[in-house]
Design a protein around this motif. Structure first.
Motif, short mmCIF file in Angstrom:
data_model
loop_
_atom_site.label_atom_id
_atom_site.label_comp_id
_atom_site.label_asym_id
_atom_site.label_seq_id
_atom_site.Cartn_x
_atom_site.Cartn_y
_atom_site.Cartn_z
N SER A 85 0.86 -1.19 0.00
CA SER A 85 0.00 0.00 0.00
C SER A 85 0.89 1.24 0.00
O SER A 85 2.09 1.17 0.31
CB SER A 85 -0.88 0.01 1.25
OG SER A 85 -0.07 0.21 2.40
N SER A 86 0.29 2.38 -0.30
CA SER A 86 1.06 3.62 -0.27
C SER A 86 1.57 3.90 1.14
O SER A 86 2.69 4.41 1.31
CB SER A 86 0.21 4.79 -0.78
OG SER A 86 -0.93 4.97 0.04
N ARG A 87 0.79 3.58 2.12
CA ARG A 87 1.21 3.79 3.51
C ARG A 87 2.47 2.99 3.83
O ARG A 87 3.41 3.50 4.44
CB ARG A 87 0.07 3.40 4.44
CG ARG A 87 0.35 3.66 5.88
CD ARG A 87 -0.85 3.31 6.72
NE ARG A 87 -0.60 3.64 8.10
CZ ARG A 87 -1.51 3.60 9.04
NH1 ARG A 87 -2.74 3.23 8.75
NH2 ARG A 87 -1.21 3.92 10.27
N ARG A 88 2.49 1.74 3.41
CA ARG A 88 3.67 0.90 3.65
C ARG A 88 4.85 1.39 2.82
O ARG A 88 5.99 1.40 3.31
CB ARG A 88 3.36 -0.57 3.34
CG ARG A 88 4.52 -1.48 3.65
CD ARG A 88 4.83 -1.50 5.15
NE ARG A 88 6.12 -2.10 5.39
CZ ARG A 88 7.11 -1.53 6.08
NH1 ARG A 88 6.95 -0.36 6.65
NH2 ARG A 88 8.24 -2.14 6.23
N LEU A 89 4.62 1.80 1.58
CA LEU A 89 5.71 2.30 0.74
C LEU A 89 6.34 3.55 1.35
O LEU A 89 7.56 3.72 1.31
CB LEU A 89 5.21 2.58 -0.68
CG LEU A 89 4.86 1.36 -1.51
CD1 LEU A 89 4.27 1.78 -2.84
CD2 LEU A 89 6.06 0.44 -1.71
N LEU A 90 5.51 4.43 1.90
CA LEU A 90 6.04 5.62 2.55
C LEU A 90 6.95 5.22 3.70
O LEU A 90 8.05 5.78 3.88
CB LEU A 90 4.89 6.51 3.05
CG LEU A 90 5.29 7.76 3.82
CD1 LEU A 90 6.24 8.65 3.02
CD2 LEU A 90 4.03 8.55 4.22
N GLN A 91 6.54 4.24 4.47
CA GLN A 91 7.36 3.76 5.58
C GLN A 91 8.67 3.16 5.07
O GLN A 91 9.73 3.38 5.66
CB GLN A 91 6.58 2.74 6.42
CG GLN A 91 7.10 2.57 7.81
CD GLN A 91 7.11 3.87 8.61
OE1 GLN A 91 6.26 4.74 8.45
NE2 GLN A 91 8.10 4.03 9.44
N ASP A 149 11.80 12.15 7.54
CA ASP A 149 10.89 13.29 7.72
C ASP A 149 9.89 13.46 6.58
O ASP A 149 9.09 14.40 6.60
CB ASP A 149 11.71 14.58 7.87
CG ASP A 149 12.64 14.52 9.08
OD1 ASP A 149 12.26 13.89 10.09
OD2 ASP A 149 13.74 15.10 9.01
N LEU A 150 9.93 12.58 5.59
CA LEU A 150 9.02 12.68 4.45
C LEU A 150 7.58 12.56 4.93
O LEU A 150 7.23 11.65 5.68
CB LEU A 150 9.33 11.57 3.45
CG LEU A 150 8.57 11.57 2.13
CD1 LEU A 150 8.86 12.85 1.34
CD2 LEU A 150 8.98 10.35 1.31
N ALA A 151 6.74 13.51 4.50
CA ALA A 151 5.36 13.57 4.99
C ALA A 151 4.37 13.71 3.84
O ALA A 151 4.69 14.28 2.80
CB ALA A 151 5.19 14.75 5.96
#
Length: 165
Positions: A85-91, A149-151
């Protein structure tokens, strides 16, 4: 300022009896991966680091794209990129970006497209296309000094190109 390149793998084949993770690129995908690599080189976007899904089609996309560069980093094959998911990719980006100034993530839809949409600043979201076909590359600039710090909703979308066009 950090730059994030988000690349959906090139067109894959669908051989009968082959597990999803083992699907290779189709002939068109092989061509498109090289074209994307050439476009990255021509635009001086060669990454310092790469995070790649373990799926065969993403690893082949990486290999063909990076083969046209004078020097390519050793990619990190990250299990959590596969169909994430995008949430996991961001992490994954936050945890694995390291000291790279330009980071390339090679993955799958819908996660890659959703991550572009998630990161795009409110005034930038109109630049994110509704579809995100294979071999599409998004270039985003993030106003941070560290990947941790990517948000969401903070990145500037510099380009979204299809098959290096």
């Amino acid at each position: 300022m950090l730059r994030l390149l988000l690349l959906r793998h090139a067109k894959s084949d669908w051989p009968q009896g082959v597990d999803d993770a083992d699907r290779p690129l189709a002939a068109r995908g092989e061509r498109d991966a090289r074209v994307v690599g050439e476009a990255i080189l021509a635009r001086a976007l060669t990454p310092d680091a790469a995070l790649v899904s373990p799926a065969r089609r993403t690893r082949e996309t990486w290999s063909l794209a990076s083969a046209v560069w004078p020097a390519a980093p050793e990619p990190s094959i990250v299990d959590d990129v596969y169909l994430a998911s995008s949430r996991r990719l961001l992490q994954v980006v936050r945890e694995n970006g390291g000291s790279a100034r330009i980071l390339l993530l090679v993955g799958h839809n819908p996660g890659i497209h959703d991550l572009v949409d998630t990161l795009a600043a409110p005034g930038q979201r109109a630049l994110v296309p509704l579809d995100f076909p294979t071999a599409t590359l998004a270039v985003l600039d993030a106003p941070v000094d560290h990947w941790a710090d990517l948000a969401p909703q903070t990145a500037t979308v510099r380009a979204v190109t299809r098959r290096g066009a």
